[in-house]
Design an enzyme around this catalytic site. Structure first.
Site, PDB file in Angstrom:
ATOM      1  N   ILE A 387      15.398  -5.203 -10.445  1.00  0.00           N
ATOM      2  CA  ILE A 387      14.969  -4.195  -9.467  1.00  0.00           C
ATOM      3  C   ILE A 387      14.934  -4.788  -8.068  1.00  0.00           C
ATOM      4  O   ILE A 387      15.512  -4.232  -7.118  1.00  0.00           O
ATOM      5  CB  ILE A 387      13.598  -3.595  -9.862  1.00  0.00           C
ATOM      6  N   ASP A 406      11.155 -15.686  -5.507  1.00  0.00           N
ATOM      7  CA  ASP A 406      11.185 -15.586  -6.969  1.00  0.00           C
ATOM      8  C   ASP A 406      10.915 -16.974  -7.522  1.00  0.00           C
ATOM      9  O   ASP A 406      11.373 -17.974  -6.962  1.00  0.00           O
ATOM     10  CB  ASP A 406      12.554 -15.078  -7.448  1.00  0.00           C
ATOM     11  N   ASP A 489       2.092   2.590  -7.847  1.00  0.00           N
ATOM     12  CA  ASP A 489       2.558   3.437  -8.954  1.00  0.00           C
ATOM     13  C   ASP A 489       1.962   2.992 -10.285  1.00  0.00           C
ATOM     14  O   ASP A 489       1.975   3.750 -11.254  1.00  0.00           O
ATOM     15  CB  ASP A 489       4.101   3.345  -9.023  1.00  0.00           C
ATOM     16  N   GLU A 494      -4.512   2.756 -16.999  1.00  0.00           N
ATOM     17  CA  GLU A 494      -3.855   4.044 -16.740  1.00  0.00           C
ATOM     18  C   GLU A 494      -4.308   5.062 -17.777  1.00  0.00           C
ATOM     19  O   GLU A 494      -4.443   4.711 -18.960  1.00  0.00           O
ATOM     20  CB  GLU A 494      -2.326   3.872 -16.789  1.00  0.00           C
ATOM     21  N   HIS A 517       2.552   6.247 -12.341  1.00  0.00           N
ATOM     22  CA  HIS A 517       3.503   5.409 -13.089  1.00  0.00           C
ATOM     23  C   HIS A 517       4.806   6.187 -13.379  1.00  0.00           C
ATOM     24  O   HIS A 517       5.199   6.357 -14.535  1.00  0.00           O
ATOM     25  CB  HIS A 517       2.885   4.921 -14.408  1.00  0.00           C
ATOM     26  N   ILE A 518       5.423   6.622 -12.287  1.00  0.00           N
ATOM     27  CA  ILE A 518       6.642   7.430 -12.452  1.00  0.00           C
ATOM     28  C   ILE A 518       7.894   6.735 -11.901  1.00  0.00           C
ATOM     29  O   ILE A 518       8.924   7.370 -11.706  1.00  0.00           O
ATOM     30  CB  ILE A 518       6.501   8.808 -11.743  1.00  0.00           C
ATOM     31  N   GLY A 519       7.750   5.423 -11.661  1.00  0.00           N
ATOM     32  CA  GLY A 519       8.899   4.698 -11.082  1.00  0.00           C
ATOM     33  C   GLY A 519      10.176   4.925 -11.868  1.00  0.00           C
ATOM     34  O   GLY A 519      11.255   5.088 -11.307  1.00  0.00           O
ATOM     35  N   GLY A 520      10.066   4.944 -13.181  1.00  0.00           N
ATOM     36  CA  GLY A 520      11.267   5.099 -14.012  1.00  0.00           C
ATOM     37  C   GLY A 520      11.407   6.506 -14.564  1.00  0.00           C
ATOM     38  O   GLY A 520      12.258   6.760 -15.414  1.00  0.00           O
TER      39      GLY A 520
END
Ligand SMILES: NC(=O)c1ccc[n+]([C@@H]2O[C@H](COP(=O)([O-])OP(=O)(O)OC[C@H]3O[C@@H](n4cnc5c(N)ncnc54)[C@H](O)[C@@H]3O)[C@@H](O)[C@H]2O)c1
Ligand SMILES: O=C(O)[C@H](O)COP(=O)(O)O
Length: 633
Positions: A387, A406, A489, A494, A517-520
């Site tokens: 991502i 990273d 998100d 949750e 939590h709607i990223g995907g």
């Protein structure tokens, strides 16, 4: 492998919707009416009559008479029908063709359909014409089908009963069919068992009378210990799908023949412990916690499909120890998260969340205060994986300068600049976005100290995992004005379902975008995932292939030559040697062998000749340190 075959009883198999997936007369009508404007109407009427006859609602002879009266077919249509039916043989019958060839003289097709199309279809399976008992058409001088031979006993009510009686079979007789007339042979005392065959159609009135219900012919062969083309009937594989993956997932798994149960929303640990017994495949998304306790109760579990990217909710090590392979969808929703992150950056930079809330409250607050363009601003990406790196490319396209950090060495894309430390990134970024994975060490990766290191007025995004951020610390940084806005998100806790309220210190803060939590959660991503994950699970079950498993040693296997023995064991020295000793002691010819190990398990696949004693399998199962053992053929 099943034990030695028991002597085969006589099998009386129905043709329409049992041997083939369809009804012959319905298909004939469809062919004969190909160019007719009446096609749909008449085929519909014929189908309705077939159904009423099959379910016992209408007398059989009457249903046949009425159907033939509607049918404008000619002799020339019959070869076309045969060709169509040859392509519509029931899947489980087709794959067990060698069974029929092996037992000539034990299988009869007893059908109220017509010999003219049945004989050539079943003939391909080695069933000779004298074992086909069916009606025959009558034709006029111009080769139109005019009806049926009224002297044929099968054209009458109770015809199958009379036909079977006339066969004078001695020994056990089993009837397999989908219609009421098939059951009637058992009711009349002429058959020992009636199996309702439901692979193509399940008629409640017929199923209710059955001694056994057969979702496939494999199941019949398995139950009766007869030779079969599959090592295990697929209908015995139970799949439990939680958290509403796209319906395509259930569709594909059902098409494969598995029993699929859906539970919308998530299950907590206790509930899952209760439901997991007997389940072979579990499908979840990011919410369901697959703990050691759940796995302990999972007595038949072979694989888990995470219909998402993250697998931190699954105890992967415990899965390994239990021989459960886990698969996810590593790329299917990356683009959706990237698009969400980009949109959030643009909206936060213009303070849209705050303006939007004011507008809804009836307040017009036109001002440029705190709003900026993102062109030329510095975007700091923490976690440059699938991502993070894709966001890097898209963000550069709208003029952001990308910096990334990273912990792993990562290919630098476009003009992005690599930071050696997180502190280096935080010190210069105008916008910080998190795309790290949810490994335990990342819990509270961002707390008061990290927020303090960010530039005053910076924006912050978390679309990765909830526990990665200390939420009270983020709320404090926003309230103090040190940060200018945030988009979040994912949350440490949750809600389990859409009915549970959402609690967070972030609620009500200005210029904070909160999403559930709607990223995907886009149609494209969910559809991709629903195709990708079942494919991996089915490949694993059907071939042993573990390519792209997140916990198992990855083995991409060549096509299976003969029987495939799949042995999963604790990774201790000497297991492979023991496997080979057992094979040698049984004089088994090895065609190919593949081994891969990881810290916890060894996975050995051995392709062997089909000739071996069934006792071999037990010996392989008994090898010390064996976790799971399967045979495929
Ligand atoms: N919001 C959503 O709906 C949604 C959707 C998809 C994915 N996700 C989450 O997004 C995250 C990223 O997904 P991905 O597919 O890019 O994963 P990925 O595994 O491809 O990339 C994660 C990267 O983070 C790096 N990393 C791990 N810990 C780090 C640390 N402490 N500091 C710096 N780098 C670190 C890894 O080396 C890796 O390169 C995951 O947590 C995933 O679960 C969320
Ligand atoms: O790991 C992921 O892919 C995301 O967190 C999305 O999870 P979800 O499928 O539960 O929405």
């Amino acid at each position: 492998m099943p034990d030695q075959p028991t002597p085969l009883p006589y099998l009386i198999i129905d043709f329409d919707s049992t041997f083939t997936q369809v009804e012959g007369l319905d298909e004939l009508a469809d062919i004969a009416l190909e160019n007719s404007p009446e096609r749909e109407k008449i085929v519909g009427q014929i189908r309705a009559l077939t159904d009423r006859g099959m379910s016992g609602e209408l007398g059989f002879a009457e249903s046949l008479k009425q159907r033939l009266a509607l049918l404008p077919a000619r002799r020339e249509h019959l070869p076309l029908l045969v060709e169509r039916l040859q392509g519509k043989v029931s899947e489980s019958i087709r794959r067990n063709r060698s069974f029929f060839e092996q037992f000539p003289g034990r299988v009869y097709i007893v059908s109220s359909g017509f010999r003219e199309f049945i004989e050539p279809v079943v003939g391909e399976f080695g069933i000779a014409p004298e074992f086909v008992l069916a009606n025959t058409f009558t034709f006029d001088k111009d080769d139109h089908i005019t009806g049926f031979d009224p002297d044929n006993v099968l054209s009458r009510d109770g015809g199958k009963i009379e036909q079977l009686r006339r066969l004078h079979l001695t020994g056990p007789v089993y009837v397999l069919g989908d219609g009421y007339t098939d059951y009637q042979m058992r009711e009349a005392g002429l058959a020992d068992r009636f199996y309702a065959f439901t692979e193509n159609v399940a008629r409640p009135a017929v199923v209710a009378q059955a001694d056994k219900v057969l979702p496939s012919f494999d199941e019949f062969l398995y139950q009766n210990k007869l030779p079969m083309s599959l090592s295990y009937p697929k209908n015995r594989i139970k799949v439990l799908l939680l958290e509403n993956p796209d319906p395509r997932a259930a569709e594909l798994l059902r098409q494969e023949g598995y029993q699929v149960e859906l539970v919308p929303g998530g299950l907590d640990e206790d509930e899952l412990v209760e439901r997991i017994e007997g389940v072979s495949l579990l499908g979840i998304r990011s919410k369901t916690q697959v703990t050691a306790r759940v796995l302990e109760a999972a007595n038949r579990l072979i694989g888990i499909g995470a219909f998402c990217i993250g697998t931190n909710q699954i105890d992967l090590t415990e899965c390994l120890k239990k021989g459960v392979a886990v698969f996810n969808a590593p790329f299917s929703n990356t683009r959706s998260v990237v698009e969400l992150a980009l949109g959030e950056i643009l909206l936060l930079a213009r303070r849209v969340p705050e303006k939007n809330a004011l507008m809804h409250a009836g307040k017009w607050d036109k001002s440029a205060g705190g709003a900026f363009e993102v062109r030329g601003k510095k975007l700091g990406i923490v976690g440059y994986g699938n991502i993070g790196s894709q966001l890097s490319v898209v963000a550069e396209a709208i003029g952001l300068q990308v910096f990334y950090f990273d912990i792993a060495e990562k290919l630098q894309l476009g003009n992005a600049t690599r930071c050696r430390t997180l502190a280096e990134l935080l010190a210069q970024a105008d916008i910080v976005t998190l795309h790290v994975d949810g490994r335990p060490e990342n819990t509270n990766l961002f707390g008061a100290e990290e927020f303090a290191r960010m530039k005053p007025g910076a924006l912050f995004l978390n679309n990765a995992r909830g526990p990665v951020v200390d939420v009270p610390a983020l709320a404090a940084a926003l309230r103090s004005g040190h940060l200018d806005g945030a988009a979040v998100d994912v949350f440490p806790y949750e809600p389990k379902t859409n009915d549970e309220p959402f609690e967070s210190e972030l609620r009500g803060l200005p210029n904070v975008l909160l999403t559930p939590h709607i990223g995907g959660s886009t149609a494209e991503a969910q559809r991709n995932i629903a195709e990708f994950v079942p494919e991996r699970l089915m490949q694993y079950i059907n071939t042993g292939n573990t390519q792209q498993s997140v916990n198992f040693p990855n083995i991409q296997l060549p096509e299976q030559a003969a029987h495939r023995l799949m042995h999963i064991h604790h990774n201790v020295p000497g297991v492979l040697a023991q496997i080979n000793q057992v094979l040698a002691a049984h004089s088994v010819n090895i065609l190919g062998q593949y081994l891969k190990t990881n810290e916890h398990i060894g996975y050995v696949i051995t392709d062997v000749d089909k000739q071996y004693e069934p006792a071999l399998i037990e010996k392989l199962r008994e090898i010390e340190h064996t976790i799971k053992f399967r045979v495929l053929y």
